[in-house]
Design an enzyme around this catalytic site. Sequence first.
Site, short mmCIF file in Angstrom:
data_model
loop_
_atom_site.label_atom_id
_atom_site.label_comp_id
_atom_site.label_asym_id
_atom_site.label_seq_id
_atom_site.Cartn_x
_atom_site.Cartn_y
_atom_site.Cartn_z
N GLU A 16 0.85 -1.20 0.00
CA GLU A 16 0.00 0.00 0.00
C GLU A 16 0.88 1.24 0.00
OE1 GLU A 16 -3.26 1.08 -0.26
OE2 GLU A 16 -2.11 2.95 -0.17
N LYS A 17 0.77 2.05 -1.04
CA LYS A 17 1.66 3.21 -1.21
C LYS A 17 1.47 4.30 -0.16
CE LYS A 17 -1.22 5.47 -4.69
NZ LYS A 17 -2.05 4.49 -5.37
N HIS A 18 0.36 4.31 0.55
CA HIS A 18 0.12 5.36 1.55
C HIS A 18 0.70 5.05 2.92
CE1 HIS A 18 -2.94 6.47 -1.44
NE2 HIS A 18 -2.63 7.69 -1.06
N HIS A 46 4.28 7.00 -4.23
CA HIS A 46 3.04 7.76 -4.16
C HIS A 46 3.14 8.93 -5.14
CE1 HIS A 46 0.07 10.64 -2.67
NE2 HIS A 46 -0.58 9.57 -2.23
N HIS A 52 -2.26 15.83 -6.10
CA HIS A 52 -2.25 14.63 -5.28
C HIS A 52 -0.86 14.46 -4.66
CE1 HIS A 52 -3.00 9.95 -5.18
NE2 HIS A 52 -2.95 10.49 -3.97
N CYS A 115 -2.23 12.09 3.15
CA CYS A 115 -2.38 12.32 1.71
C CYS A 115 -3.58 13.26 1.52
CB CYS A 115 -2.64 11.00 0.99
SG CYS A 115 -3.21 11.22 -0.71
N HIS A 118 -6.32 10.86 0.02
CA HIS A 118 -6.65 9.55 0.61
C HIS A 118 -6.54 9.49 2.13
CE1 HIS A 118 -5.55 8.66 -3.67
NE2 HIS A 118 -6.74 8.11 -3.57
FE FE2 Z 1 -2.82 9.43 -2.14
#
Ligand code: FE2
Length: 131
Positions: A16-18, A46, A52, A115, A118
């Site tokens: 998961e990139k976050h 990310h 973003h 983020c 997100h």
């Molecule tokens: Fe994001």
Amino acid sequence: MSDFSATIQNADWKTEKHAPVIDAPDSVKADEFFSITAGLGKAIAHPNTVQHYIAWISLYFLPKDAKLPIQLAHAEFKAHGDSVTDQPGPALTNPSMTANVKLAKSGTLQAVAYCNIHGVWQSFKAIQVEA
Ligand code: FE2
């Protein structure tokens, strides 16, 4: 209505990139400074664009048997390709920060990243402090 803690997301940074990655030794000596790096993108990058981006990361330490964490460091990331035209600008801030810390007891490192699209994500890492 949900309380804030219910909105904090958990995930494995490998998938998961976050999820922030905490790079720190598993074990350190008491009262000796060492470095902790918290950042995103170790496994999956990310996006870092005006639309973003990761706005900030905070790093905390929860001592063993303590109820509340201690904030160790906080970094805000301000450049996301900002530009006066519709083309990406020349500056990007990578969402990564390093703190130099010494601890007197074992506990858990906690990293929290935000983020702008997100939301808030957290990661944990146990750290052993040897006398
Ligand atoms: Fe994001």
